[in-house]
Scaffold this motif. Structure first.
Motif, short mmCIF file in Angstrom:
data_model
loop_
_atom_site.label_atom_id
_atom_site.label_comp_id
_atom_site.label_asym_id
_atom_site.label_seq_id
_atom_site.Cartn_x
_atom_site.Cartn_y
_atom_site.Cartn_z
N TYR A 257 39.91 35.15 41.93
CA TYR A 257 40.07 35.33 43.38
C TYR A 257 39.58 34.12 44.19
O TYR A 257 39.69 34.12 45.42
CB TYR A 257 39.31 36.59 43.83
CG TYR A 257 39.84 37.85 43.21
CD1 TYR A 257 40.98 38.48 43.72
CD2 TYR A 257 39.20 38.41 42.09
CE1 TYR A 257 41.46 39.65 43.15
CE2 TYR A 257 39.68 39.57 41.52
CZ TYR A 257 40.81 40.19 42.05
OH TYR A 257 41.29 41.33 41.48
N SER A 258 39.02 33.10 43.54
CA SER A 258 38.53 31.88 44.21
C SER A 258 37.50 32.21 45.29
O SER A 258 37.51 31.62 46.38
CB SER A 258 39.70 31.09 44.82
OG SER A 258 40.61 30.69 43.82
N CYS A 259 36.62 33.17 44.99
CA CYS A 259 35.54 33.52 45.91
C CYS A 259 34.19 33.34 45.19
O CYS A 259 34.14 33.19 43.97
CB CYS A 259 35.68 34.97 46.39
SG CYS A 259 37.15 35.24 47.42
N GLY B 113 34.63 32.93 50.89
CA GLY B 113 35.93 32.45 50.42
C GLY B 113 36.88 32.27 51.58
O GLY B 113 36.54 32.56 52.75
N GLU C 174 42.68 34.40 52.77
CA GLU C 174 43.63 35.02 51.85
C GLU C 174 42.93 35.48 50.58
O GLU C 174 43.23 36.55 50.04
CB GLU C 174 44.75 34.03 51.52
CG GLU C 174 45.69 33.74 52.69
CD GLU C 174 46.84 32.84 52.27
OE1 GLU C 174 46.90 32.48 51.07
OE2 GLU C 174 47.67 32.50 53.13
N SER C 175 42.01 34.67 50.08
CA SER C 175 41.28 35.04 48.87
C SER C 175 40.42 36.28 49.10
O SER C 175 40.34 37.18 48.25
CB SER C 175 40.42 33.87 48.39
OG SER C 175 41.21 32.74 48.13
#
Length: 752
Positions: free
Chosen positions: A708-710, A741, A744-745
């Motif tokens: 999730y790129s968080c 993040g 969108e993520s």
């Protein structure tokens, strides 16, 4: 409330309009110079439909300052050592182009029936191609690293230098309104005298000054000092009869030899851009639509004159310089336009009141048209050559194409030629320094001594003291004039080679000795009433004493070594920081192979990869000889060397290989982020529910970072501050975590 001065109102109008117009021209990928000219036309009184500048006189005053700073910046980018290293080829090409185009311009002006001064200034304007426009065109077309482009830029540098000399000559011609040979020779001698004097004294004194205060100077102080030196030299130049622009250029070329040159250039660039913009806007303000319509035919004919003239005479000139037909045509076709120096020459003519009012807008119109046609002329060179190749006999084409192969780049000079050349240069330089020292002593010291020792009885003491001080001041110059090169390798070789050489060699020493005696004779003649025979005897004795004096010998050698050190200071700094290009550059065996530099963009896809992974040799046929990074050079990097953004790659290859390499360098980029607003980082609270997929998983197993790129920044446990989340802790129902993040993520994470 007090009213705003008209100067501020005019400046606001100029900068706002220029800003809008140049943004449009930037979007259209056109030279900014044209945008400034169009902006000037829009704010001029000749444009009735827009707001106009109120006080045109103030704008032209600012424009004159702009010319001065433009030429100061040009001098900073110029080095007389570069010209000396170029050899005879670019000099031959430049002189031929300027002569042919000047004569062509004079003939065209006479055909229109214009006045003599209009024709002379028109010839000077048509001879000056635009460095800025050609450089921009090469950059846009991806040709800047090709070999012929380097030849063109060398000629353009020389053209800019000769344009400065031409401005001085035109001023001399305009003041006398005639072209007498004696006056022209006198003007040339005057230019050469002050040019050599200023360069020698400046290169000796200014680096010493900057070196002594280097620890005290920050960017702000260096900017003020540099501009102060520029303005001071401009004032001094006008005092001796030259233009302020000439003096500004000389000071720039002096500072170009210092270690601080690049730093000064970066600091001065915003000032140059501001005042330069005002200058080009003032050029556009002189465009009159009525004059353009009345002189439409001359404008079109002048455009054709430049296009055809540069294509023909430019090609011929580069061939005289030793280039093949194909290379010469690419060079000649590239120079088919006029630009900033043509405007400066036209401004000079208007300020002197010797050219007609119509000539300036006509030249501006011609410049605009030829600038738009420049990329097409550059592209047209190769098809034109291909057509010639099909129609001309093959023997002629082969002989012309191989002309450069037979052209000697560096011919072996005889010992006599080298020795006499060195002696002549030394004699001229030291004679100029001696003359300047005597003039200063007689202008300032002698009157001071006579005021200090008044009365007829003390008058001779004042003269004697001044004479002795003058001789002591010029003694190192006179000794170097007579003795330098008498123990050089050439002198020794000629002396040992034949007894016939010895008498001429002794004669060279006697001639220089007589010149030195002549200076002592002049001092005695000015300050005393001795007989000529006595003054000659005094001169001979003084010169002999100077030659045998150890103190004067030591002083002379020390001064010369200090001058050479100052002259080489920038080269020494370049070697220390790995910026100097290798000496073998001019010795590559294949004439189509040369060295070019490419900078790795900050968004390049190559960054972080090794040379082995990039495999440039197999893909493009080029070789990476060196990498310059952070002021340090890495020579012959191995395959494991990693490329970083901002690296400067020194590449060996051909023009075709450079083109493919440059295209790949520009193509393989991440590109600009067009949705930068979506890159904002936000902090959100996430409550782990019973149905959450993260329950029972560790931080690594959850994929919050990888999927999730968080990033989890903390765990809320009811304390005053967040608790650090341990990576091996498993999520439990009811956990409250805080996550960072992009929007969108975070949305994807919250809805998972």
């Amino acid at each position: 409330m007090a009213e705003l001065p008209t100067l501020i109102e005019d400046l606001a109008l100029i900068l706002v309009v220029a800003g809008v117009v140049t943004l449009i021209f930037k979007r259209l990928k056109q030279p900014l110079v044209l945008g400034y000219i169009v902006a000037g036309f829009l704010v001029s009184p000749n444009m009735p439909y827009t707001t106009s500048v109120v006080d045109v006189g103030n704008v032209h005053l600012w424009a004159d300052i702009g010319v001065m700073f433009l030429l100061f910046s040009l001098g900073l980018d110029f080095s007389f050592k570069k010209i000396l290293r170029m050899g005879a080829s670019p000099i031959i090409s430049t002189c031929t182009i300027i002569f042919c185009m000047s004569m062509l311009g004079v003939c065209v002006g006479q055909a229109f029936g214009w006045s003599k001064m209009d024709c002379i200034f028109l010839g000077g304007m048509l001879a000056m191609s635009s460095t800025t426009i050609i450089y921009k065109a090469f950059d846009d077309l991806g040709l800047r690293q090709q070999q012929f482009a380097g030849l063109v830029m060398s000629v353009l540098i020389l053209e800019d230098i000769l344009a400065i000399v031409m401005m001085v000559m035109l001023s001399a011609v305009a003041s006398g309104n005639d072209l007498e040979g004696g006056q022209m020779i006198q003007s040339v001698i005057k230019i050469a005298f002050f040019l050599i004097l200023w360069l020698v004294v400046g290169i000796f004194a200014i680096p010493l000054f900057l070196r002594s205060v280097r620890r005290l100077i920050n960017n702000e102080v260096l900017l003020v000092v540099s501009l102060g030196l520029c303005c001071a030299m401009a004032v001094f130049s006008t005092k001796v009869g030259f233009s302020s622009a000439f003096g500004a250029f000389i000071m720039g070329s002096i500072l170009a030899e210092t270690v601080e040159a690049e730093r000064i250039e970066k600091l001065v660039e915003p000032v140059k851009n501001l005042f330069g913009a005002i200058f080009f806007v003032s050029v556009g303000m002189l465009v009159d639509p009525v004059i353009l319509s009345d002189y439409a035919l001359p404008i079109l004919l002048l455009v054709l004159t430049i296009l055809v003239g540069q294509a023909v005479f430019g090609t011929f000139s580069f061939m005289l310089g030793g280039e093949s037909l194909k290379s010469a045509m690419r060079c000649g076709f590239s120079m088919a336009q006029i630009g900033e120096f043509s405007f400066i020459i036209a401004s000079l003519g208007l300020s002197l009141g010797v050219i007609s009012d119509f000539l300036y807008p006509v030249v501006v119109a011609v410049s605009v048209i030829t600038t738009f046609l420049t990329p097409y002329m550059i592209r047209l060179a190769t098809p034109t050559y291909n057509r010639l190749e099909r129609h001309l006999p093959k023997k002629i084409i082969l002989s012309l194409n191989h002309l450069s192969m037979s052209h000697q780049q560096s011919q072996q000079q005889s010992n006599w030629k080298r020795l006499l050349k060195q002696m002549a240069v030394n004699t001229v330089v030291y004679s100029i320094l001696t003359s300047a020292a005597i003039a200063l002593m007689f202008t300032f010291v002698l009157p001071f001594m006579r005021r200090l020792l008044p009365g007829w009885e003390l008058h001779w003491y004042a003269n004697a003291i001044t004479g002795i001080l003058t001789v002591l001041l010029i003694a190192p110059f006179l000794r170097a004039m007579v003795m330098k090169k008498n123990r050089s390798e050439e002198f020794k070789a000629l002396w040992a080679e034949s007894n016939r050489n010895r008498l001429p060699l002794i004669f060279t020493i006697l001639v220089r000795g007589l010149i030195a005696v002549g200076f002592i004779f002049y001092i005695c003649n000015y300050l005393t009433r001795f007989t000529n025979a006595l003054m000659i005897c005094i001169g001979v004795l003084v010169v002999v004493g100077i030659i045998f004096s150890r103190w004067i010998k030591h002083r002379s050698i020390t001064l010369e070594r200090l001058f050479i050190q100052n002259l080489r200071s920038r080269d020494i700094e370049a070697q220390v920081h790995g910026k100097k290009r290798p000496l073998y550059e001019g010795r590559l065996l294949d004439r189509d192979i040369h060295i070019a530099e490419f900078e790795v963009p900050s968004d390049s896809q190559w960054m972080g990869q090794t040379l082995k992974q990039l495999n440039f040799g197999q893909k493009y046929g080029i070789h990476i000889s060196s990498v310059l990074r952070g002021g340090r050079r890495e020579n012959i990097p191995d395959g494991d060397y990693v490329i970083f953004p901002g690296d400067t790659l020194q590449v060996i290859g051909s023009d075709a290989q450079f083109t493919a390499f440059r295209d790949a360098l520009e193509r393989e980029r991440f590109g600009e982020d067009t949705e930068v607003e979506k890159r904002e980082m936000k902090l959100r609270q996430l409550v782990i529910g019973a149905d959450s997929p993260f329950v029972g998983k560790t931080l690594i197993e959850s994929g919050i970072r990888d999927v999730y790129s968080c990033m989890v920044v903390g765990l809320e446990e009811g304390k005053e501050s967040l608790s650090a989340y341990r990576p091996n802790r498993r999520f439990q129902e009811g956990d409250i975590i805080w996550v960072v993040g992009e929007q969108e993520s975070l949305d994807a994470l919250l809805h998972s």
